[in-house]
Scaffold this active site. Structure first.
Site, mmCIF file in Angstrom:
data_model
loop_
_atom_site.group_PDB
_atom_site.id
_atom_site.type_symbol
_atom_site.label_atom_id
_atom_site.label_comp_id
_atom_site.label_asym_id
_atom_site.label_seq_id
_atom_site.Cartn_x
_atom_site.Cartn_y
_atom_site.Cartn_z
ATOM 1 N NE ARG A 1 38.735 6.822 -55.609
ATOM 2 C CZ ARG A 1 40.056 6.423 -56.462
ATOM 3 N NH1 ARG A 1 40.434 7.206 -57.287
ATOM 4 N NH2 ARG A 1 40.674 5.409 -55.762
ATOM 5 C CG HIS B 1 39.698 5.632 -62.616
ATOM 6 N ND1 HIS B 1 38.790 5.656 -61.535
ATOM 7 C CD2 HIS B 1 40.924 5.954 -62.085
ATOM 8 C CE1 HIS B 1 39.540 5.533 -60.444
ATOM 9 N NE2 HIS B 1 40.922 5.796 -60.812
HETATM 10 N N1 LIG Z 1 42.554 8.811 -60.998
HETATM 11 C C1 LIG Z 1 43.488 8.059 -60.778
HETATM 12 O O1 LIG Z 1 43.726 6.887 -61.256
HETATM 13 C C2 LIG Z 1 43.829 8.289 -59.432
HETATM 14 C C3 LIG Z 1 45.204 7.525 -59.100
HETATM 15 C C4 LIG Z 1 45.627 7.619 -57.763
HETATM 16 C C5 LIG Z 1 44.885 8.401 -56.975
HETATM 17 N N2 LIG Z 1 43.608 8.836 -56.941
HETATM 18 C C6 LIG Z 1 43.009 9.570 -56.152
HETATM 19 O O2 LIG Z 1 43.785 10.759 -55.574
HETATM 20 C C7 LIG Z 1 43.506 10.846 -54.340
HETATM 21 C C8 LIG Z 1 44.636 11.624 -53.413
HETATM 22 O O3 LIG Z 1 45.762 10.947 -53.559
HETATM 23 P P1 LIG Z 1 46.972 11.162 -52.502
HETATM 24 O O4 LIG Z 1 47.956 10.038 -52.441
HETATM 25 O O5 LIG Z 1 47.451 12.451 -52.999
HETATM 26 O O6 LIG Z 1 46.293 11.446 -51.214
HETATM 27 P P2 LIG Z 1 46.673 11.943 -49.738
HETATM 28 O O7 LIG Z 1 48.454 11.960 -49.778
HETATM 29 O O8 LIG Z 1 46.081 11.251 -48.657
HETATM 30 O O9 LIG Z 1 46.358 13.660 -49.925
HETATM 31 C C9 LIG Z 1 44.774 13.897 -49.869
HETATM 32 C C10 LIG Z 1 44.888 15.372 -49.672
HETATM 33 O O10 LIG Z 1 43.529 15.612 -49.884
HETATM 34 C C11 LIG Z 1 43.162 16.725 -48.702
HETATM 35 N N3 LIG Z 1 41.860 16.606 -48.273
HETATM 36 C C12 LIG Z 1 41.461 15.341 -47.598
HETATM 37 N N4 LIG Z 1 39.927 15.771 -47.312
HETATM 38 C C13 LIG Z 1 39.616 17.201 -47.617
HETATM 39 C C14 LIG Z 1 38.626 17.864 -47.322
HETATM 40 N N5 LIG Z 1 37.583 17.671 -46.687
HETATM 41 N N6 LIG Z 1 38.772 19.183 -47.661
HETATM 42 C C15 LIG Z 1 39.820 19.782 -48.221
HETATM 43 N N7 LIG Z 1 41.058 19.070 -48.682
HETATM 44 C C16 LIG Z 1 40.770 17.665 -48.543
HETATM 45 C C17 LIG Z 1 44.239 16.337 -47.825
HETATM 46 O O11 LIG Z 1 44.353 17.601 -46.973
HETATM 47 P P3 LIG Z 1 45.209 17.711 -45.666
HETATM 48 O O12 LIG Z 1 46.721 17.710 -46.308
HETATM 49 O O13 LIG Z 1 44.952 18.794 -44.888
HETATM 50 O O14 LIG Z 1 45.175 16.438 -44.802
HETATM 51 C C18 LIG Z 1 45.410 15.915 -48.448
HETATM 52 O O15 LIG Z 1 46.256 17.189 -48.872
HETATM 53 C C19 LIG Z 1 43.225 9.422 -53.470
HETATM 54 O O16 LIG Z 1 42.491 9.479 -52.498
HETATM 55 C C20 LIG Z 1 42.638 8.977 -54.830
HETATM 56 O O17 LIG Z 1 41.166 8.804 -54.565
HETATM 57 C C21 LIG Z 1 43.234 8.628 -58.335
#
Ligand SMILES: NC(=O)c1ccc[n+]([C@@H]2O[C@H](COP(=O)([O-])OP(=O)(O)OC[C@H]3O[C@@H](n4cnc5c(N)ncnc54)[C@H](OP(=O)(O)O)[C@@H]3O)[C@@H](O)[C@H]2O)c1
Length: 319
Positions: A234, A282
């Protein structure tokens, strides 16, 4: 389904809400589904809806909810809904498993790294000028990529990087060990040490109060001058003015950015005109109904059987 819950399916994208409705009906033929594509339709239907499926919800939509018990977002990012004060605290929020979107994002990140190492932007520039001039290129094998955010998507990216001979370190909020990285960093206090060892810093972080502006002047200053920032999480995690200044001043080598604080990226952004910045609108993790609807359909079965739903979002934490 006799006495089945009313499901409101919302997406403003052309024909998309109807596609989701058809895919749900393919499994649950009698499902009671209302489709909305515009704010007025969503606001008219939300009062009777028990379940909402979709994304790109109008900002005021949930203020009129009366019977809502469950929202399922078809994408992985939930920052727009998780913190919405109009949604009652007992409404369950679920989302698509990032693993369903990850294969496309893996290709984006690998492409970004290989294009940087092979210096494709320079080749494209020379080609436009009809100029034949040799230049040294690098090799990704043996370089170090740091994946910030080791959730569903970050972990898949880490595995793919390793399979391509790239060393991978990781950074996350909690110290949860991961077999996908050779070294784990955790928490704000280890952020600078993490970025300092990376040739590529790959952000796969959600937008939360804690991640807002995390990559500001200090974190960027801790990166190597030859390193690149790649952001597919993000935009809010990056201070864009600080990033532009770091690249302009040669304090880091460049950036590949798919997400921004404001989308579309504002015409006034200094990032547009920087030679070592690649901007994509995006597109790294497109949400394809056929790819992701399975998550909702599985959960609908659980909901109807009274079982706990999977992929629940911690609304306080924001992911
Ligand atoms: N560009 C695009 O088209 C697109 C598409 C899909 C998703 N995304 C983005 O990608 C993000 C991640 O997706 P996901 O499915 O992998 O999410 P997820 O499974 O919820 O994983 C989020 C990760 O971020 C870490 N995190 C959260 N807050 C943090 C902080 N303050 N400091 C350090 N690490 C932190 C978490 O740490 P812990 O494991 O230690 O809790 C976890 O490892 C989504 O939230 C979305 O915004 C973008």
């Amino acid at each position: 389904m006799i006495g089945s819950p009313r499901i409101l399916v919302h997406s403003p994208r052309d024909g998309e809400a109807q596609r989701y409705a058809d895919l749900v009906r393919a499994k649950y033929a009698d499902a009671e589904i209302v489709v909305s594509t515009a704010p007025q339709q969503a606001e008219a239907a939300i009062g009777e809806a028990e379940i909402v499926l979709g994304w790109l919800f109008p900002p005021s939509m949930f203020a009129k909810a009366g019977r809502l018990r469950w929202i399922h977002k078809v994408n992985a990012g939930v920052d727009d809904v998780a913190f919405d004060a109009d949604i009652a605290p007992d409404v369950v929020l679920t989302r698509t498993d990032g693993a369903m979107i990850a294969p496309r994002m893996v290709e984006y990140v690998l492409g970004a790294i290989f294009a940087s190492v092979q210096r494709f932007p320079r080749a494209w520039k020379q080609q436009r000028e009809h100029r034949w001039q040799s230049f040294p290129v690098g090799i990704a094998k043996g370089k170090t990529a740091g994946v910030a955010g080791l959730g569903d998507i970050g972990s898949a990216i880490a595995r793919a990087l390793r399979m391509n001979g790239i060393r991978v370190v990781g950074w996350r909020r909690t110290r949860t060990e991961s077999a996908d990285v050779e070294r784990l960093f955790a928490g704000r206090e280890e952020l600078d040490a993490f970025v300092a060892v990376c040739d590529f810093v790959v952000l796969v972080l959600p937008a939360t109060t804690e991640t807002a502006g995390l990559f500001s002047h200090d974190a960027l200053a801790a990166m190597q001058p030859s390193s690149y920032l790649i952001n597919v999480g993000r935009g809010a995690a990056v201070d864009e003015d600080a990033l532009a200044a770091a690249i302009r001043d040669g304090r880091i080598a460049g950036a590949v950015l798919d997400v921004f604080v404001d989308e579309p990226l504002l015409p006034s952004s200094p990032l547009w005109d920087l030679e070592h910045v690649l901007i994509t609108p995006h597109v790294s993790g497109p949400v394809v109904p056929e790819d992701v609807v399975g998550c909702f359909v599985d959960n609908l079965g659980r909901y109807l059987r009274g079982e706990p739903l999977q992929r629940q979002v911690d609304r306080g934490r924001g992911y």
